[in-house]
Scaffold this active site. Structure first.
Site, PDB file in Angstrom:
ATOM      1  N   HIS A   1      28.856  87.271 -37.982  1.00 64.95           N
ATOM      2  CA  HIS A   1      29.686  87.122 -36.789  1.00 64.95           C
ATOM      3  C   HIS A   1      29.211  88.055 -35.663  1.00 64.95           C
ATOM      4  O   HIS A   1      28.884  87.605 -34.560  1.00 64.95           O
ATOM      5  CB  HIS A   1      31.144  87.426 -37.143  1.00 64.95           C
ATOM      6  N   GLU A   2      29.136  89.345 -35.984  1.00 67.54           N
ATOM      7  CA  GLU A   2      28.713  90.302 -34.960  1.00 67.54           C
ATOM      8  C   GLU A   2      27.253  90.046 -34.580  1.00 67.54           C
ATOM      9  O   GLU A   2      26.873  90.211 -33.417  1.00 67.54           O
ATOM     10  CB  GLU A   2      28.916  91.736 -35.448  1.00 67.54           C
TER      11      GLU A   2
ATOM     12  N   HIS B  57      27.134  87.503 -31.856  1.00 60.47           N
ATOM     13  CA  HIS B  57      27.402  88.107 -30.547  1.00 60.47           C
ATOM     14  C   HIS B  57      26.146  88.824 -30.028  1.00 60.47           C
ATOM     15  O   HIS B  57      25.781  88.710 -28.858  1.00 60.47           O
ATOM     16  CB  HIS B  57      28.519  89.154 -30.658  1.00 60.47           C
TER      17      HIS B  57
ATOM     18  N   GLU C 175      32.264  84.130 -28.147  1.00 59.77           N
ATOM     19  CA  GLU C 175      32.790  83.912 -29.494  1.00 59.77           C
ATOM     20  C   GLU C 175      32.167  82.673 -30.130  1.00 59.77           C
ATOM     21  O   GLU C 175      32.013  82.609 -31.344  1.00 59.77           O
ATOM     22  CB  GLU C 175      34.323  83.795 -29.428  1.00 59.77           C
TER      23      GLU C 175
END
Ligand code: ZN
Length: 497
Positions: free
Chosen positions: A261-262, A265, A291
């Site tokens: 997820h990170e 980003h 996102e």
């Protein structure tokens, strides 16, 4: 140098100040000793104020007026430069710098207390700080000005063009489809087996997360991975985009998906065109679009069967107790639809229901229908209504997220917008790259990352979110591709296909 060049020079210093702010904020959440909190709040407040004053200065007003005339017929980037700074200038011109500095200090302090209150599951400890933040956020909305709802002034910060009404419609529509779908899965489906219980040393999990980040193309020479209470990604400047993660010894999957997820980003930030550096356009098109990039790698890729066909062996090499599991077993375990207390651990079916709850509560707080002291009770009531479960304590309830302590009201809907945009982008990518899933199975993500870079990343904030989505997918925000994707996948996992 013309007016556009002057503007570009002038905003560069604001970008550099934000770089210093980001570094101090990163340190606050990763390495800062407890006793440094008060001084850090002052430093952050001062830095933010300097950037803020420059953003709304008379000089900025003059530069914008001159640059606006020059921007007609200029490049798309120059037009966006003027549009973006005019937006910030107009938005914050009405906010007194003293108020703004106090707001930043209040939030910085509240965040430190939140961390302690969460650890102790002590909402009363946090309550006065949150009440102060809510009061200031409502005042901030009044300074900025709004139509219909003060929430509109706040959500605009994260998603230009978005409104409370539109969100009510989109989120309400999702809830209507997802609640019965969850019921279909639990009533008629065959739920996946969870991973067998075990102890998964944090050191091995960290190494596995580094491997996952490397696999998707995160550049460690331009970033780093550290521990924090709440995972986050932060851009310090060109060539420095950092990610953090947290680990649970009894389950390696949350950390893995946190890293993907990170990492998503971070890939966005690392892919922004170098010529946009320090221009204010060197960020995501919106929080929702940002996102979408984290959701793309966490869910569309990381929770796909294709991903587990190559990643299984990497997990099993570190955790021998999982050696009996097939790629399908991991894939099923990673797609277990189960009402839970914690948003960041939620599956794709229940996740958006966590957002519905937060959106409705924060809208009530901002519009003045809900008092902070009643928040835990209302939180638990909504959990019961939407997910059928009540958190046993506030640590796993109202205290779980950092956002409100930092004054980020209007932020939560970005997560759902990200889920929707991610499904739209994946759909478009598969049209453009027919061998998409074969590439994923062979862990060759370069063509997929190149597609994202070309279509989305390199443009930074040059295009508005809806315009970008339209350019990439042929339509604006739509819940359809997400609903189709999530139903198809979960029916397959639950043997309902
Ligand atoms: Zn995120």
């Amino acid at each position: 140098m013309g007016a556009l060049g002057d503007l570009r020079e002038y905003v560069r210093e604001i970008g550099e100040l934000h770089g210093a702010t980001a570094l101090a904020a990163w340190d606050q959440r990763t390495h800062m000793p407890d006793k440094g909190a008060e001084a850090r709040a002052k430093v952050l407040g001062r830095l933010e104020r300097m950037a803020f004053e420059r953003t709304i200065s008379d000089r900025m007003g003059e530069l914008l007026a001159r640059a606006e005339a020059e921007a007609q017929g200029a490049s798309v980037v120059d037009q966006a430069l003027v549009r973006e700074w005019k937006r910030r200038y107009t938005r914050y011109k009405a906010v007194p710098p003293d108020f703004y500095q106090k707001f930043v200090e209040t939030c910085t302090r509240a965040e430190v207390v939140w961390e302690k209150a969460k650890a102790a599951s002590d909402f009363p400890m946090f309550r006065p700080h949150l009440a102060e933040v809510v009061d200031m956020v409502r005042e901030l909305a009044r300074f900025i000005g709004y139509k219909d709802s003060p929430y509109n002034a706040l959500v605009e910060e994260f998603e230009p063009g978005m409104t409370a009404d539109k969100l009510r419609q989109v989120l309400g529509g999702l809830r209507e489809e997802l609640v019965p779908f969850l019921k279909e899965l639990t009533d008629r489906g065959r739920p996946p087996e969870p991973l067998p219980p075990g102890k998964f040393p944090v050191e091995s999990q960290r190494a596995l997360c580094r491997e996952a980040l490397q696999a998707i193309g995160y550049d460690f020479a331009a970033g780093r991975l550290d521990d924090s209470v709440h995972p986050f990604t932060i851009g310090i400047g060109p060539g420095d985009t950092r990610v953090t993660n947290r680990y649970r010894e009894d389950d390696p999957l949350p950390a893995l998906f946190g890293a993907l997820h990170e990492g998503g980003h971070a890939l966005y930030d690392q892919g922004i065109a170098p010529e946009l550096a320090w221009s204010g356009l060197d960020g995501g098109a919106s929080f929702g679009i940002h996102e979408s990039q984290s959701r793309f790698w966490e869910n569309q890729i990381g929770r796909s069967l294709a991903f587990w066909r190559f990643f299984r062996s990497k997990v099993v090499r570190r955790f021998r107790s999982l050696a009996k599991l097939t790629a399908e077993d991991f894939w099923r375990a990673a797609n277990h639809a189960q009402p839970g207390f914690i948003r960041v651990d939620a599956d794709e079916v229940t996740y958006n229901l966590h957002i519905c709850l937060r959106f409705e509560l924060e809208l009530d707080l901002i519009e003045g229908r809900l008092k902070v002291e009643d928040l835990p009770e209302q939180w638990n009531r909504a959990m019961k209504d939407y997910l059928g479960i009540v958190p046993p304590d506030d640590r796993r309830g109202v205290l779980q997220d950092v956002h409100w302590s930092g004054g980020s009201f209007g932020y939560f809907p970005s997560y759902t917008l990200g889920n929707l945009y991610a499904a739209q982008f994946t759909h478009a990518a598969i049209q453009d790259i027919p061998e998409f899933w074969d590439l994923a199975i062979s862990s060759n993500f370069t063509p997929i990352l190149s597609w994202l870079r070309e279509k989305i990343h390199r443009h930074g904030r040059v295009y508005l979110p809806e315009d970008l989505a339209r350019a990439v997918t042929g339509q604006g925000l739509s819940p359809r591709p997400f609903l189709q994707y999530v139903k198809e996948k979960y029916r397959a996992v639950y043997d309902l296909a």
